[in-house]
Design a protein around this motif. Sequence first.
Motif, short mmCIF file in Angstrom:
data_model
loop_
_atom_site.label_atom_id
_atom_site.label_comp_id
_atom_site.label_asym_id
_atom_site.label_seq_id
_atom_site.Cartn_x
_atom_site.Cartn_y
_atom_site.Cartn_z
N GLY A 84 0.77 -1.23 0.00
CA GLY A 84 0.00 0.00 0.00
C GLY A 84 0.81 1.29 0.00
O GLY A 84 0.27 2.36 0.26
N ILE A 85 2.10 1.19 -0.30
CA ILE A 85 2.93 2.40 -0.38
C ILE A 85 3.17 2.70 -1.85
O ILE A 85 3.74 1.89 -2.56
N HIS A 86 2.72 3.88 -2.28
CA HIS A 86 2.81 4.24 -3.69
C HIS A 86 3.78 5.40 -3.92
O HIS A 86 3.59 6.21 -4.82
N PHE A 87 4.79 5.48 -3.07
CA PHE A 87 5.84 6.49 -3.19
C PHE A 87 7.11 5.90 -2.59
O PHE A 87 7.06 4.90 -1.88
N VAL A 88 8.23 6.48 -2.89
CA VAL A 88 9.49 6.01 -2.33
C VAL A 88 9.75 6.78 -1.04
O VAL A 88 9.90 8.01 -1.06
N PRO A 89 9.80 6.09 0.11
CA PRO A 89 10.05 6.78 1.38
C PRO A 89 11.42 7.47 1.36
O PRO A 89 12.39 6.89 0.89
#
Length: 109
Positions: free
Chosen positions: A83-88
Amino acid sequence: LCKKDIDKLYLYVTSPVCRIMGEAEVVGKYFMEKQRLWELTHELSGIAEDVFFGYFMARSDAGAYELGKVVQYETPVNLEKIGIHFVPESFVYVDTLKGPGGEARTGGE
């Protein structure tokens, strides 16, 4: 910094891999004056002194998690799958990684 009580960290490898490669058990949490934290952790921290103090430059206190068992996944996991759609940029809090049947995922299963 180390604001939440967590029991594991997912280990993400940046470009060109861009996958979660494993996880580490969290067995302790430290938050104290940054010089004291460096003295306590530097031998096993895996970070250079200049990088450590550069990261905490604007702060008087610093935090760190103590890691226990580390597991490398047999099959790396895409961030989108959890559910992560970006690069932390540095870190992000997530719920436990789930397997295809909804069970908690460990060890790359």
